[in-house]
Design an enzyme around this catalytic site. Sequence first.
Site, PDB file in Angstrom:
ATOM      1  N   HIS A 165       0.827  -1.217   0.000  1.00  0.00           N
ATOM      2  CA  HIS A 165       0.000   0.000   0.000  1.00  0.00           C
ATOM      3  C   HIS A 165       0.862   1.268   0.000  1.00  0.00           C
ATOM      4  O   HIS A 165       0.444   2.315   0.498  1.00  0.00           O
ATOM      5  CB  HIS A 165      -0.951   0.039   1.207  1.00  0.00           C
ATOM      6  N   LYS A 292      18.954  19.770 -11.375  1.00  0.00           N
ATOM      7  CA  LYS A 292      18.092  18.618 -11.638  1.00  0.00           C
ATOM      8  C   LYS A 292      18.837  17.473 -12.325  1.00  0.00           C
ATOM      9  O   LYS A 292      19.657  17.678 -13.203  1.00  0.00           O
ATOM     10  CB  LYS A 292      16.906  19.028 -12.520  1.00  0.00           C
TER      11      LYS A 292
END
Length: 476
Positions: A165, A292
């Site tokens: 989950h 990035k």
Amino acid sequence: MPTNRKDDRLWGGRFDREPNARFDTFQRSFSFDRRLLPYEIAVDRAWAKALVPIDIITAAELNQLLAALDAIEQRAQSDPTWLEKFGADAEDVHHFVERELVRALGDLGHKLHTGRSRNELIATDFRLFVIDAVAAIQQALKTLLNAFLVQAKANLSVPMAGMTHMQHAQPILLSHFLLAHAEAFLRDVTRLHSAAVSADACPMGSGALAGNSFAIDRNAIAKELGFSCITANSLDAVGDRDFALDYLFALTGIATHLSRLAEDFVLFASQEFSYVILPDEYSTGSSLMPQKKNPDVWELIRGRSGRITAALFSLLTTLKGLPTSYQRDLQEDKEALFAAHDQVADMLAVAAGAIAATKFNADRLRAAAANPALLATEAADYLVRKGIPFRQAHDLVGKVLREAEKRNVSWTALPLDVLKTISPAFDSDLSACLTLDAALASKKVPGGTAPDSVSAAIADLQARLNQKASTTGAKS
């Protein structure tokens, strides 16, 4: 040669007028089915040989046909632009080859088509393509599986937080996680093999739908082409594309598994996880933000998987309303399959490279796996061993966790006297169970995450890969 010459087509005698130019372009398929040229030539060779025993052509004419077919194949291999220049006005790959044979041999070139139809030709060519395509993708899968194997061996001692989950659940080994993905791709190898078996029947001799009038030896043709058997029903054979569906289903399974793998690695590369260090050679940067480093290889794989699923649904949609036998709709069976094959081959290649080049942040992975919350099940198992039914043990450990939350401390830091107020079964030997190594070692069943079990699984994967390698592309 001028375009649209009626006497150049394979079907023109019935018609008085030339086809509409727009429609004529619309109905041609050579731009994509020329990819089947090697298979078309192989089928032509086998058919030519089969025409000799039934006295349609002589042995000398056979030699002429085979030489001309060899010349077409060699020219196509040596000069790829030839197909573009001289095939632009061909209807399809069958028309192209027959036209070139007639140019070289005159009426002998026309003899080759005796007793056969383009309906059976394309079904045979396409089956041969799928069999070879399966072998290529199986090899690409083996490369990816070897990348998992190498990483699993290299990271056998690295634990991580297993999740359900998307929540931390129990500690596992990183190698166990990698082998989980490998199992999915091994199932793909099996599905691919099934697709090859599905394609392994030769339609030649089926004619347009009713069979052949010249007592052609179908079994000899099948053997010549490497098929293990012939199709059982001529009407079914020319319209059957189940083998293409099977192959596209196998490709869709691979793409789905690649997408799930990609999702894991996109998450693991985020700062919130920092489980992996992205390899420069499989990453890109930002045009604006200098810091990035983006997981583009995984994002593109995840995004491209939709194309493969679309190809499967495209063919399913084409087939669902077709009556029995060959229909021209079946011309739409190839473009999407060719594209899906090429895309999955690319996806597997870059995924294998990215997996091999990825570095794992062992300290970060170990820190996450060492979270005491992941050991709660170990405490419940401890109580079970003390004779408490599991459902009650589960409830008692839940109370321990609530008490720790109230005190704002880790539950493993609660004093023994506090634990005994919740259950007198807790004792000083509990602490030995509440370590990361103990939790991992306890899952020693086959297929579990204990180090010995994972080591056995690695050895098993190696053995299975060796076995797959010996049977790749085999027919049964």
